[in-house]
Design an enzyme around this catalytic site. Sequence first.
Site, mmCIF file in Angstrom:
data_model
loop_
_atom_site.group_PDB
_atom_site.id
_atom_site.type_symbol
_atom_site.label_atom_id
_atom_site.label_comp_id
_atom_site.label_asym_id
_atom_site.label_seq_id
_atom_site.Cartn_x
_atom_site.Cartn_y
_atom_site.Cartn_z
ATOM 1 N N ARG A 67 68.210 31.782 45.991
ATOM 2 C CA ARG A 67 67.045 32.675 46.087
ATOM 3 C C ARG A 67 65.993 32.253 45.050
ATOM 4 O O ARG A 67 64.800 32.251 45.330
ATOM 5 C CB ARG A 67 67.518 34.118 45.835
ATOM 6 C CG ARG A 67 66.457 35.187 46.024
ATOM 7 C CD ARG A 67 66.374 35.681 47.440
ATOM 8 N NE ARG A 67 65.450 36.803 47.564
ATOM 9 C CZ ARG A 67 64.679 37.019 48.628
ATOM 10 N NH1 ARG A 67 64.696 36.194 49.635
ATOM 11 N NH2 ARG A 67 63.881 38.065 48.685
ATOM 12 N N GLN A 97 59.835 46.429 43.504
ATOM 13 C CA GLN A 97 61.278 46.363 43.746
ATOM 14 C C GLN A 97 61.701 44.891 43.863
ATOM 15 O O GLN A 97 62.882 44.591 43.937
ATOM 16 C CB GLN A 97 61.642 47.089 45.040
ATOM 17 C CG GLN A 97 61.285 48.570 45.036
ATOM 18 C CD GLN A 97 61.445 49.175 46.413
ATOM 19 O OE1 GLN A 97 62.558 49.580 46.809
ATOM 20 N NE2 GLN A 97 60.368 49.255 47.158
ATOM 21 N N ASN A 98 60.716 44.015 43.899
ATOM 22 C CA ASN A 98 60.987 42.599 44.120
ATOM 23 C C ASN A 98 61.454 41.929 42.834
ATOM 24 O O ASN A 98 61.028 42.304 41.737
ATOM 25 C CB ASN A 98 59.736 41.888 44.651
ATOM 26 C CG ASN A 98 59.269 42.481 45.965
ATOM 27 O OD1 ASN A 98 60.061 43.126 46.687
ATOM 28 N ND2 ASN A 98 57.981 42.351 46.269
ATOM 29 N N HIS A 115 64.042 46.336 39.807
ATOM 30 C CA HIS A 115 65.333 45.726 40.130
ATOM 31 C C HIS A 115 65.538 44.408 39.395
ATOM 32 O O HIS A 115 66.344 43.581 39.818
ATOM 33 C CB HIS A 115 65.447 45.516 41.660
ATOM 34 C CG HIS A 115 65.410 46.817 42.406
ATOM 35 N ND1 HIS A 115 65.072 46.892 43.739
ATOM 36 C CD2 HIS A 115 65.628 48.094 42.001
ATOM 37 C CE1 HIS A 115 65.122 48.165 44.127
ATOM 38 N NE2 HIS A 115 65.445 48.909 43.088
ATOM 39 N N ALA A 225 50.523 42.724 54.939
ATOM 40 C CA ALA A 225 49.944 42.837 53.584
ATOM 41 C C ALA A 225 48.723 41.923 53.430
ATOM 42 O O ALA A 225 47.725 42.304 52.809
ATOM 43 C CB ALA A 225 51.005 42.480 52.558
HETATM 44 N N1 APR Z 1 53.378 42.741 55.172
HETATM 45 C C1 APR Z 1 53.705 43.998 54.748
HETATM 46 N N2 APR Z 1 54.916 44.568 54.960
HETATM 47 C C2 APR Z 1 55.825 43.831 55.638
HETATM 48 C C3 APR Z 1 55.573 42.519 56.099
HETATM 49 C C4 APR Z 1 54.277 41.984 55.836
HETATM 50 N N3 APR Z 1 53.943 40.755 56.254
HETATM 51 N N4 APR Z 1 56.702 42.071 56.734
HETATM 52 C C5 APR Z 1 57.617 43.058 56.653
HETATM 53 N N5 APR Z 1 57.088 44.132 56.011
HETATM 54 C C6 APR Z 1 57.703 45.411 55.707
HETATM 55 C C7 APR Z 1 58.770 45.865 56.686
HETATM 56 O O1 APR Z 1 58.169 46.539 57.786
HETATM 57 C C8 APR Z 1 59.579 46.827 55.809
HETATM 58 O O2 APR Z 1 59.005 48.132 55.803
HETATM 59 O O3 APR Z 1 58.378 45.269 54.473
HETATM 60 C C9 APR Z 1 59.450 46.209 54.421
HETATM 61 C C10 APR Z 1 60.692 45.464 53.984
HETATM 62 O O4 APR Z 1 61.718 46.397 53.825
HETATM 63 P P1 APR Z 1 63.088 45.897 53.132
HETATM 64 O O5 APR Z 1 63.488 44.598 53.731
HETATM 65 O O6 APR Z 1 64.035 47.055 53.172
HETATM 66 O O7 APR Z 1 62.672 45.590 51.626
HETATM 67 P P2 APR Z 1 62.513 46.632 50.448
HETATM 68 O O8 APR Z 1 61.953 47.926 50.931
HETATM 69 O O9 APR Z 1 61.775 45.926 49.368
HETATM 70 O O10 APR Z 1 64.042 46.843 49.971
HETATM 71 C C11 APR Z 1 64.215 47.631 48.817
HETATM 72 O O11 APR Z 1 66.548 47.074 48.830
HETATM 73 O O12 APR Z 1 68.059 45.417 49.187
HETATM 74 C C12 APR Z 1 67.454 46.163 48.212
HETATM 75 O O13 APR Z 1 67.048 45.537 45.981
HETATM 76 C C13 APR Z 1 66.672 45.264 47.304
HETATM 77 O O14 APR Z 1 64.507 45.648 46.327
HETATM 78 C C14 APR Z 1 65.239 45.696 47.541
HETATM 79 C C15 APR Z 1 65.381 47.113 48.042
#
Ligand code: APR
EC number: 2.3.1.286
Length: 243
Positions: A67, A97-98, A115, A225
Amino acid sequence: MKTKLANQHQHTGEIVVLTGAGISAESGLKTFRDSDGLWEGYNIEDVATPEAWQRNPALVQDFYNQRRKSVLEAQPNVAHYALARLEEKYKVTIITQNIDDLHERAGSTNVVHLHGIITRSQSSRNARLTYPIKGWELRMDEVCELGSPLRPHVVWFGEMVPMIETAAQICSTADLFILVGTSLAVYPASGLINYVPDEVPKYIVDPKIPTVYNVDNLTKIEAKASIGVPELVDELMKVDAEL
Ligand code: APR
């Protein structure tokens, strides 16, 4: 796109932005829960829990090394740069959260990593001992000053989120709140929105607005985004706000 901000909130003090994996998707970094998401290829229990580290540290190390390689090869995208540009006019705090460092590389100067961050390691015995990682690889033979193996400086499932109180405090004093690219699937990050005062304008940028949370009183920008964030930032930069 006219945002309601133009007439409602002339004197914006601090803007707080909560970002998730979606803001880095267009930088080529997989999200977690989208169709080809990161958790598709791995069981969380095998690579992102303290038990996984006890059971098979080399597998966990390798997962984060891969990663980290992707993160170092990725570049911030226009959404990261737009949020950095906001700082020319406003006090901005990014709560992310990234675990990538794309906000920092885009120029944001006030980033809270809920995180953790993949470019640093931490002592597996004392989480407060953290170190920069040179390059992409954290090897199993690297130890901290206490002689314990170094692990990635990230918060695993089941672990405390040390920055959550700080983040909640920041949200409670926000004058404008923006959510970008998060499914709001993971607590306590997803609960931060509850600390933002009701009267504060709230926006969400996501091509698929999450349904898991009551987002009724948020202004929804159903877009990637790279489209939605620069547009919103352009609006905010036009508002005649006192610093
Ligand atoms: N632009 C904006 N949003 C987007 C795009 C994009 N190009 N592509 C996908 N998304 C959105 C999806 O629709 C979704 O709502 O990004 C979000 C991703 O959600 P997750 O994959 O669940 O990621 P996240 O919310 O950051 O997860 C939270 O979960 O696994 C743990 O620790 C990890 O920090 C992470 C936490």
